[in-house]
Structure formats: structure tokens, C-alpha cells
Design an enzyme around this catalytic site. Structure first.
Site, PDB file in Angstrom:
ATOM      1  CB  CYS A  14      -8.389  11.286  29.575  1.00 56.37           C
ATOM      2  SG  CYS A  14      -8.498  12.688  29.623  1.00 56.37           S
ATOM      3  CE  LYS A  17      -7.879  11.145  25.440  1.00 57.56           C
ATOM      4  NZ  LYS A  17      -5.874  11.508  25.359  1.00 57.56           N
ATOM      5  CB  THR A  48       4.607  11.435  15.192  1.00 54.81           C
ATOM      6  OG1 THR A  48       4.703  12.622  16.074  1.00 54.81           O
ATOM      7  CG2 THR A  48       5.608  11.224  14.272  1.00 54.81           C
ATOM      8  CG  ASP A  68      -8.210  17.044  26.228  1.00 55.58           C
ATOM      9  OD1 ASP A  68      -9.997  16.533  26.046  1.00 55.58           O
ATOM     10  OD2 ASP A  68      -7.095  15.738  25.757  1.00 55.58           O
ATOM     11  CG  ASP A  91      -3.513  17.824  24.638  1.00 52.03           C
ATOM     12  OD1 ASP A  91      -2.131  16.880  25.005  1.00 52.03           O
ATOM     13  OD2 ASP A  91      -4.189  17.909  24.620  1.00 52.03           O
ATOM     14  N   GLY A 139     -16.305  31.197  24.248  1.00 58.55           N
ATOM     15  CA  GLY A 139     -16.514  29.484  23.557  1.00 58.55           C
ATOM     16  C   GLY A 139     -17.771  29.408  22.790  1.00 58.55           C
ATOM     17  CG  HIS A 140     -20.230  25.901  20.387  1.00 63.13           C
ATOM     18  ND1 HIS A 140     -20.653  27.019  19.480  1.00 63.13           N
ATOM     19  CD2 HIS A 140     -20.057  24.856  19.565  1.00 63.13           C
ATOM     20  CE1 HIS A 140     -21.769  26.529  19.199  1.00 63.13           C
ATOM     21  NE2 HIS A 140     -21.856  24.776  19.382  1.00 63.13           N
ATOM     22  CB  SER A 141     -23.114  26.156  25.199  1.00 62.93           C
ATOM     23  OG  SER A 141     -24.042  26.904  24.366  1.00 62.93           O
TER      24      SER A 141
END
Length: 330
Positions: A14, A17, A48, A68, A91, A139-141
Site C-alpha cells: 500500500c 498508492k 468521503t 485493491d 475494505d 478474474g483478469h490478467s
């Protein structure tokens, strides 16, 4: 070819970021594209900068959605997969929801790193989802020069019991469910290869129990502590809630070795940017520079910051009526 995954990333976890001030500028003015009649009532959106988005899907239930992913934070591929998946699920827990479905997000330099390593990353993510009782389906690659991994996660929550970052009120204590110091320890790992078993254990611990305990206790305000550090996330919470957050620096727990790593100079760039961001809004006059830096340290898969008491979690501060500063550190 080195087998140290962290050497293939410009940053780690993280801490890579986009800085919070730049991110807020990027998303300023964005609005939802669907009307309530087409997609249900949007309960939590961009306003927010909360941990996830939430939409009411019927009278009692809310659908919570987040994503994420990040660059390698440790060298072991399986551990990186576990950490990234735990972080992505966080999250959902931070909103008081239970994860139902996750999708892999994998970016991989296929001409540089072998597919077997990618398989270990995916295995780590799958094991975490299995432990969380969350389906992982596809998912995705993408073929990418820099490895990245994470999840897109969908969860369900009681619409009336969502944990939000804009519902804090003066008089509530602030509890922190995991220790700080992950950023500086991960920076040391990237630079030296030195492994902190405690840091890995913290980063792979789900926030599910803390989330359930908070909801059961009637808590309605919380966030997780990740890339913007404790100071960054508590600033966002206090700003959104219209209160001041007072942090008791002596009560904040740290992973063993964090202060030593800081003293040796292992500070992620993200931690420095966090401190620069919150400094104009924070009274740091009673603490030294090292303490301020650790409080702003960019965490990966950190704990929940809860406006209420959580069994077993230390109380690290309180919310008070808005004063001169949005955050005060004592």
C-alpha cells in the site's frame, strides 16, 4: 534472474498508492452514473473517500463492492498473494460487510518471471478467500512490466448497520485492532531481505472478527488503516464526521522491530508523503519526529480503526468536538 519479487517493484504494498492529496484532486467532481431506479440507492459513494461503495439492493441488505491490488510487498510469492488478498477483503470488513465473491486481478511480466511464481501468488489469494468463506471465481490478467496482484470483492451487509467514515460523534473512543510499523518493516525487507514473521502474521490476519464485533456492539463508524497511515485515515474519518480526533501516542501498539527499522532509515516514500499531507491539519507539537513518522507510516493490510470499543483492541484515542485541528496527537 533474482527470485526476490520486491526487486521488480518501484514500491511495495500500500506504500505504492497515489498520494492522498493527488488522488483527491483526481476524483473531485466525479459523480455516480446510475439512477436509483436503475441500480438501487447508493448509500456510500465517492464523497468521503470511504473504504468501499455500498448500494441498497432491497429494504434490509446492502451490496458492498471494492477492489485493491498492489506491487510485491514481500519476496515470497505465496505470502504476497495471502497479504494482497487479506488487504483487499479488509475494505469489505471495514464497512461491516461479509465478503461473498472475489475476482483475481493479476498483472505479470510473463517474459521475466516464470508462471509458476504467478501460480503461487494466486494460490495464496485462494487460500485466504477459502479461510474467509468467500468464493473466488476467475478474474483478469494483464502482461505488465511490473508484477501486481489483488482482488475485486463483493460483499453483503445490513444496510442499517454499515460502518462508515462519516458517522463519528464526539465522545466515542478510538480502537485500533492491529499494530503499526508494517511500512518501515516492509521497506527494510525490500532493502535487505530481512523477513519479519510478526509483520507477515499481522498482514495475513483477516479483519473479520473485529468487524463482526464492532457491528454487534452497535458501532457505526470505522475505517481500515492502510496506505495513508493511521494519521491519514483518522484525518479522513474526523474530517468526514465533523469532529476532531485525539490520538494518545503512548497507547498505539507497534510490531516488534518497527522503531529499529525507522532508526536505520527504512522509511517508505508513501509514509513521508502521508505526513506531509496531514501535517497542516494535525497538532504534532507534543511528539517527536520519529513518533510522527510511525503514526503516518503507510500500512499494508493493517487493522480497523473503530469509533467504539472492540474486545481485545487497545483504545488509542477519542473523538471530541471539532477544534482548531482535525487531528491532535498527545
Amino acid at each position: 534472474m533474482t527470485d526476490r519479487l520486491t526487486q521488480y517493484a518501484h514500491g511495495g504494498g500500500c506504500a505504492c498508492k497515489i498520494p492522498p492529496d493527488e488522488l483527491e484532486e483526481m476524483v473531485r467532481g466525479l459523480t455516480a452514473g446510475a439512477t436509483p431506479s436503475a441500480a438501487g440507492e447508493l448509500l456510500v459513494g465517492l464523497e468521503t473517500g470511504d473504504d468501499a461503495a455500498a448500494v441498497r439492493i432491497d429494504g434490509d441488505r446492502a451490496l458492498v463492492s471494492t477492489t485493491d491490488f498492489f506491487t510485491p510487498v514481500v519476496d515470497d510469492a505465496y505470502d504476497w498473494g495471502r497479504i494482497a488478498a487479506t488487504n483487499a477483503l479488509s475494505d469489505v470488513y471495514a464497512m461491516g460487510a461479509s465478503p461473498v465473491l472475489a475476482l483475481n486481478l493479476l498483472c505479470w511480466p510473463r517474459d521475466v518471471l516464470p508462471p509458476e511464481l504467478a501460480g503461487e501468488v494466486l494460490r495464496g489469494g485462494a487460500d485466504v478467500c477459502r479461510n474467509a468463506g468467500c468464493h473466488l471465481a476467475g478474474g483478469h490478467s494483464v502482461d505488465d512490466p511490473e508484477p501486481k496482484y489483488g482482488l475485486a470483492v463483493t460483499g453483503l451487509a445490513d444496510a442499517a448497520a454499515l460502518l462508515r467514515n462519516d458517522t463519528g460523534i464526539a465522545g466515542l473512543p478510538l480502537s485500533l485492532t492491529k499494530p503499526l510499523g508494517l511500512g518501515v518493516l516492509n521497506a527494510r525487507h525490500k532493502a535487505t531481505g530481512e523477513r519479519s514473521e510478526e509483520a507477515i502474521a499481522v498482514m495475513t490476519t483477516l479483519n473479520d472478527a473485529a468487524s463482526r464485533a464492532a457491528v454487534a456492539a452497535g458501532v457505526r463508524c470505522a475505517t481500515d488503516v492502510t496506505g495513508f497511515g493511521l494519521l491519514g485515515h483518522v484525518y479522513k474519518l474526523a474530517r468526514a464526521s465533523g469532529v476532531t480526533a485525539v490520538i494518545d501516542s503512548a497507547a498505539v501498539p507497534y510490531v516488534d522491530g518497527a522503531r529499529t527499522a525507522l532508526a536505520e532509515g527504512f522509511v517508505p516514500g508513501g509514509s513521508r508523503r502521508n505526513l506531509d499531507w496531514v501535517r497542516p491539519h494535525t497538532d504534532l507539537s507534543t511528539v517527536d519526529d520519529d513518533t510522527a513518522m510511525l503514526l503516518a507510516d503507510a500500512q499494508t493490510s493493517g487493522g480497523l480503526l473503530v469509533a467504539g470499543e472492540v474486545p481485545g483492541a487497545p483504545v488509542v484515542g477519542e473523538l471530541v468536538p471539532r477544534g482548531e485541528h482535525t487531528v491532535v496527537v498527545r
